[in-house]
Scaffold this motif. Structure first.
Motif, PDB file in Angstrom:
ATOM      1  N   ALA A   1       8.150   1.863 -67.785  1.00 11.99           N
ATOM      2  CA  ALA A   1       8.104   0.764 -66.820  1.00 11.99           C
ATOM      3  C   ALA A   1       6.832   0.832 -65.975  1.00 11.99           C
ATOM      4  O   ALA A   1       6.184  -0.199 -65.720  1.00 11.99           O
ATOM      5  CB  ALA A   1       9.338   0.797 -65.926  1.00 11.99           C
ATOM      6  N   ALA A   2       6.453   2.028 -65.548  1.00  8.12           N
ATOM      7  CA  ALA A   2       5.229   2.186 -64.767  1.00  8.12           C
ATOM      8  C   ALA A   2       4.009   1.771 -65.582  1.00  8.12           C
ATOM      9  O   ALA A   2       3.078   1.135 -65.056  1.00  8.12           O
ATOM     10  CB  ALA A   2       5.096   3.627 -64.289  1.00  8.12           C
TER      11      ALA A   2
ATOM     12  N   GLU B   1       5.657  -7.794 -62.783  1.00 10.20           N
ATOM     13  CA  GLU B   1       5.891  -7.466 -61.377  1.00 10.20           C
ATOM     14  C   GLU B   1       6.843  -6.275 -61.255  1.00 10.20           C
ATOM     15  O   GLU B   1       7.669  -6.020 -62.136  1.00 10.20           O
ATOM     16  CB  GLU B   1       6.474  -8.669 -60.651  1.00 10.20           C
ATOM     17  N   SER B   2       6.739  -5.580 -60.143  1.00  9.19           N
ATOM     18  CA  SER B   2       7.537  -4.376 -59.945  1.00  9.19           C
ATOM     19  C   SER B   2       9.025  -4.669 -59.853  1.00  9.19           C
ATOM     20  O   SER B   2       9.850  -3.930 -60.421  1.00  9.19           O
ATOM     21  CB  SER B   2       7.096  -3.659 -58.664  1.00  9.19           C
TER      22      SER B   2
ATOM     23  N   ARG C   1       3.434  -1.959 -65.689  1.00  7.89           N
ATOM     24  CA  ARG C   1       3.178  -2.625 -64.407  1.00  7.89           C
ATOM     25  C   ARG C   1       1.967  -3.556 -64.436  1.00  7.89           C
ATOM     26  O   ARG C   1       2.002  -4.613 -63.769  1.00  7.89           O
ATOM     27  CB  ARG C   1       3.023  -1.557 -63.310  1.00  7.89           C
TER      28      ARG C   1
ATOM     29  N   LEU D   1      11.021  -5.038 -63.083  1.00  8.65           N
ATOM     30  CA  LEU D   1      10.982  -3.763 -63.804  1.00  8.65           C
ATOM     31  C   LEU D   1      11.970  -2.779 -63.182  1.00  8.65           C
ATOM     32  O   LEU D   1      12.734  -2.109 -63.885  1.00  8.65           O
ATOM     33  CB  LEU D   1       9.570  -3.178 -63.776  1.00  8.65           C
TER      34      LEU D   1
END
Length: 458
Positions: free
Chosen positions: A305-306, A313-314, A309, A317
């Protein structure tokens, strides 16, 4: 060469990614090539089972290209967290992707190697595999496959006639090259590398490749990819637990985005339901202990997920990552009920049964394999005492999915794969070049697999 045109379906899909994702390499020129294991059952699924032993060795020991697939081996580039320390210096250091094919179900499959020689990513390694390591991978992959874990499969093992020196094995020791059949070799670390290098367009291309080639979806949506990977990896974690299996090295470069287990190094099967049981002698803090495997796999998916990025958008996620537990719970109940040969009732009852079984296993110290053998599609035997009262009452409500009729269930003991037996199988090979114990064990594992699969396929 004898290829069945209906079964042999070569591909070159990975070449669409472009040469920024891999390095063309060559296999090491081995001193000798002695065929030790060929998985004709797996070969049949990709149209390669009719190869003679000589042809087999030519392709999987000397790596002559297979018709219509990759023109030469490719060492893939990736990074990864190793015991949660980021390492940008890794990649395929003793292996490569050799071929791509469709299996009989139309899935894209890779033939990849372990022990095929040095690559640009070998660092200070010799690029070789010990014969013992190859034997251990055969045993691990056969056993976890039989127990319902999605896994790469040991396709071929060829002894290569070199003497290797290792710190963790008596040396010198014999060498080998292993070929695996896998549903892709794209790892979480493949995405981490591109994010680290800030190659956003390449990262987007890898997302699209993964969705199309490995998930069959016409999409470039990074959120959709994370959604799919979360479900697959939660299932993998659950199947590890139900199998009593400890992978040992759940680094982010060892997590395939298809949720398929692979790269069997210091693995072990836990004798009892001990959450603190570890496989690797160097895992001194128990990071990848038996009971921490779901946490470890979730942490690795957080790194995916990181890495995504730059493309998303965070908030969405993070929202997806928080759903891992919701996906794991039904997966572990499904995995345990399958191994028990029982039909589910409802989520609340199934969850209560899982908890009762875990409490029974921990309190009684009964062997994991022994319990599932005794409890498969029948009431618990009378010898199971008070620690099992809760689980016994819960199990009595569950109907079997199939009769307990296979010859495997008439045996006195379950098929297991504890470390003492692994070492005994290897000792016969090391001391007398006696491969009969390995052959017998593989046959026993496959018999167990047939017995378990009498229950409806998942």
């Amino acid at each position: 060469m004898p290829l069945n045109p209906q079964a042999y379906r070569p591909e070159q899909t990975i070449l669409s990614l472009g040469d920024a994702f891999y390095d063309p390499v060559e296999a090491a020129p081995f001193r000798e090539t002695r065929l030790r294991f060929r998985n004709d059952r797996a070969a049949r699924e990709v149209g390669l089972d009719a190869l003679t032993d000589e042809e087999w060795i030519a392709h999987f020991g000397r790596f002559a290209p297979l018709p219509g697939t990759l023109p030469g081996p490719l060492a893939l580039r990736y990074h990864g967290h190793q015991f949660r320390v980021y390492n940008p210096e890794i990649g395929d250091g003793r292996g490569f992707t050799f071929a791509q094919l469709r299996n009989r179900d139309g899935r894209l499959m890779d033939l990849g190697t372990k022990g095929s020689g040095q690559t640009p990513w070998s660092r200070f390694g010799d690029g070789r595999l010990t014969l013992k390591g190859g034997v251990r991978e055969i045993l691990a992959s056969e056993m976890v496959e039989a127990l319902g874990v999605p896994t790469s499969r040991s396709f071929s093992l060829i002894e290569t006639g070199e003497q290797l020196y290792r710190n963790d094995e008596p040396s010198p020791t014999r060498s080998a090259v292993l070929v695996r059949l896998s549903h892709g070799h794209i790892r979480i670390g493949s995405f981490q590398r591109l994010a680290y290098l800030r190659e956003d367009e390449a990262l987007r291309r890898l997302v699209g490749y993964s969705l199309r080639a490995l998930y069959g979806e016409d999409s470039d949506d990074p959120l959709r990819l994370l959604d799919l990977v979360l479900t697959r990896t939660a299932t993998l974690a659950a199947r590890y637990m139900a199998a009593g299996f400890v992978h040992g090295v759940l680094n982010s470069d060892n997590i395939n985005i298809t949720g398929e287990s692979f790269d069997y190094g210091p693995w072990r099967f836990a004798p009892t339901w001990d959450p603190a049981f570890t496989a690797a002698y160097f895992d001194q803090n128990g990071l990848y202990a038996f009971g921490r495997q779901p946490e470890a796999i979730h942490w690795d998916v957080m790194q995916l997920a990181a890495a995504l990025r730059p493309l998303a958008e965070s908030e969405p996620l993070i929202a997806l990552l928080e759903s891992f537990g919701e996906r794991y719970q039904p997966a572990i109940t499904d995995a345990l009920l399958w191994r028990l040969g029982r039909k589910p009732i409802d989520p609340a009852s199934d969850r209560a049964l899982v908890q009762a079984i875990e409490r029974g296993l921990r309190a009684s110290g009964v062997g994991i394999d022994r319990f599932f053998f005794d409890a498969f599609a029948q009431p618990l035997p009378e010898g199971y005492g008070a620690p099992w009262d809760e689980a016994r009452a819960a199990l009595d409500r569950y109907a079997p999915r199939a009769p307990r009729t296979h010859a495997y269930w008439r045996g006195e003991a379950p098929c297991s794969m504890l470390i003492d037996e692994v070492e005994a199988i290897w000792a016969r090979i090391a001391e007398n070049d006696d491969w009969s114990a390995l052959d017998v064990k593989v046959a026993q594992i496959r018999e167990m697999a047939d017995a378990l699969r009498l229950v409806e396929d998942r």
